[in-house]
Design an enzyme around this catalytic site. Structure first.
Site, mmCIF file in Angstrom:
data_model
loop_
_atom_site.group_PDB
_atom_site.id
_atom_site.type_symbol
_atom_site.label_atom_id
_atom_site.label_comp_id
_atom_site.label_asym_id
_atom_site.label_seq_id
_atom_site.Cartn_x
_atom_site.Cartn_y
_atom_site.Cartn_z
ATOM 1 N N CYS A 312 0.860 -1.198 0.000
ATOM 2 C CA CYS A 312 0.000 0.000 0.000
ATOM 3 C C CYS A 312 0.887 1.235 0.000
ATOM 4 C CB CYS A 312 -0.840 0.057 1.271
ATOM 5 S SG CYS A 312 -2.006 -1.278 1.389
ATOM 6 N N GLN A 320 -0.325 15.963 -0.854
ATOM 7 C CA GLN A 320 -0.465 15.392 -2.197
ATOM 8 C C GLN A 320 -0.186 16.418 -3.297
ATOM 9 O OE1 GLN A 320 -4.297 13.479 -2.370
ATOM 10 N NE2 GLN A 320 -3.672 11.857 -0.966
ATOM 11 N N GLU A 346 1.450 -3.822 -5.616
ATOM 12 C CA GLU A 346 0.362 -4.797 -5.473
ATOM 13 C C GLU A 346 -0.887 -4.300 -6.199
ATOM 14 O OE1 GLU A 346 -0.142 -6.456 -1.335
ATOM 15 O OE2 GLU A 346 -2.215 -5.857 -1.702
#
Ligand code: ACO
Ligand code: ZN
Length: 457
Positions: A312, A320, A346
């Protein structure tokens, strides 16, 4: 007449007859909702309802918009005249169209600025032995939290995350606001914080140990006792005001679990496991005189049978779109380089995850291609996909998908040719200028561990 807020009358008009029908407002109904900024109407699905001071509120999901925009809206913002009952057929998510390698036009573009031959085969420099990873056995207590809902009284434990299926509880945001250090942040998604906390208007989180409490007073009390001024674990990187800590999910369970709970507020496509033992967590901090302030992190399996180098990844919303996401990604590949392995994030990736990875992969691969020199006896530089993969630690499949996405690959006379036009180079150079902070491998002090040789993580 309306009996309760979930039953509403609707006028339905037909060319010849006008009838009044009763449509029950239940979960799954569709209705146009006035967007927040008053910017028109958009169809949304009703996911829940509540009554606040005698006013009906509905929790809605805007169709084709990301779930982070889901919100509670009052009835006034909904056009109940156009209410539609739940659809019988479930919509399936649109899959990204996958193009085939070399399926582009076979013609050669005119006057290219730069050509590179991509040889499809094993590179002679491929000397690194692949590290065989043991598949992680799933411990008995590894129960998906989705299955554990409804919640118990005690704080639910968390760990790593895996893809999950939505259910009605986890589809709705449950925390209104968090306070973390100097920032107040609106969560995007559900996270299984204890229920007694989710009823508070703000969840206060210690920015150093990530402990969560229900009031400012509790936080102040905690801060007077909390000894941490940075994440636990080892500081493995420092350059300027940026620092990375490596945290072992087994040795620092409480921190790892608190980090996962916090991250889940911004990660939609993952659910939480109880067990953090098989994971390492890499926390990126900004340093100032007060301490180390968490900016983002990524987790990584100690052993991944699928060559995942990130489980993650998250940049906290106040940080951001400043390049920190790409810095985290760059760091994850720097670790893979030290391990002598290629890696990939992932799956599934979130929308923003895909954007960030695409951007990182494109810039990294273009940097290599643009820097290539022709080899002796050849006019055009030659490189294999494997060589690009080895140089960057980006998994082969991701290299290919990036070249396809950039529409750089052409098939010509039995060979794959990458053609870089001047505009590619200009765009790339501009993008690089924007990337002010980069990972400096000299500042990384880290030795990979062979977890397969350790009896227990
Ligand atoms: N809209 C459009 N583009 C965006 C947005 C956005 N909201 N956010 C990032 N991007 C683009 C940027 O433009 C940039 O590309 P560019 O440099 O080519 O313009 C690229 O994505 C990366 O931007 P950064 O500033 O480096 O990344 P950021 O700090 O915003 O972090 C991240 C990206 C980590 C995906 C962040 O959005 C996030 O934490 N999102 C929530 C959690 C999440 O979705 N994580 C990924 C899940 S997948 C996984 O875990 C393996
Ligand atoms: Zn603390």
């Amino acid at each position: 007449m309306r009996k309760n807020c979930f039953v509403h009358s609707m006028q339905s008009y037909n060319m010849t007859v006008m009838t009044e029908v009763q449509t029950e407002i239940v979960e799954g109904c569709r209705v146009p909702v006035l967007l927040k900024n008053g910017d028109g109407w958009h169809f949304a699905e009703i996911l829940g309802k509540k009554e606040v001071n005698g006013k009906h509120m509905f929790y809605i999901h805007y169709e084709d918009f990301n779930k982070r925009l889901d919100e509670w809206v009052p009835e006034e913002r909904m056009d109940m005249n156009k209410l539609e009952p739940p659809r019988k057929d479930q919509k399936t998510p649109k899959k990204e169209a996958a193009s085939k390698l070399g399926s582009g036009p076979g013609s050669r573009p005119s006057s290219p600025e730069r050509e590179i031959v991509i040889v499809n085969g094993n590179s002679s420099t491929n000397k690194k032995a692949p590290i065989v990873n043991r598949k992680r056995p799933r411990p008995e207590e590894d129960i998906l939290l989705d299955e554990a809902v409804p919640p118990e009284k005690k704080p639910r434990q968390t760990g790593s995350m895996v893809a999950h299926n939505d259910d009605i509880v986890t589809r709705m945001k449950n925390v209104e606001l968090i306070e973390l250090g100097q920032n107040r942040i609106k969560p995007w998604y559900f996270s299984p914080y204890p229920q007694e906390l989710t009823s508070a208007s703000i969840v206060y989180i210690c920015e150093y140990c990530l402990k969560y409490v229900k009031s400012k007073k509790c936080l102040e009390r905690h801060l007077s006792k909390c000894l941490l001024k940075h994440p636990p674990g080892n500081e493995i990187y420092r350059k300027g005001h940026i620092s990375f800590f490596e945290i072992d999910g087994r040795k620092n369970k409480a921190y790892a679990q608190n980090l996962c709970l916090l991250a889940k507020l911004f990660l939609d496509h993952k659910t939480l496991y109880y067990d953090t033992d098989p994971f390492l967590f890499y926390c990126m901090c900004e340093i100032d005189i007060k301490g180390y302030h968490i900016v983002g992190y990524f987790s990584k399996e100690k052993e991944s049978s699928e060559d995942y180098n990130v489980a993650c990844i998250l940049s906290l919303p106040p940080y951001q779109r400043k390049g920190y996401g790409k810095l985290l990604i760059e760091f994850s590949y720097e670790l893979s380089k030290c391990e002598g392995k290629t890696g990939s994030p992932e799956k599934p990736l979130s929308d923003l995850g895909l954007l960030s990875y695409r951007s990182y992969w494109s810039q990294t691969i273009l940097e290599i291609l643009i820097g290539l020199k022709p080899t002796e006896g050849n006019e055009t530089p030659i490189i294999t996909i494997n060589e690009i993969s080895e140089l960057t630690s980006i998994k082969k499949e991701d290299v290919i998908s990036t070249l396809q996405h950039l529409n750089l690959i052409n098939y010509y006379k039995g060979q794959y040719i990458v053609t870089l036009a001047k505009e590619h180079m200009d765009t790339h150079n501009k993008a690089l200028q924007k990337r002010k902070i980069r990972i400096d491998s000299k500042c990384l002090h880290w030795q990979p561990k062979d977890w397969s040789k350790r009896g227990k993580w």
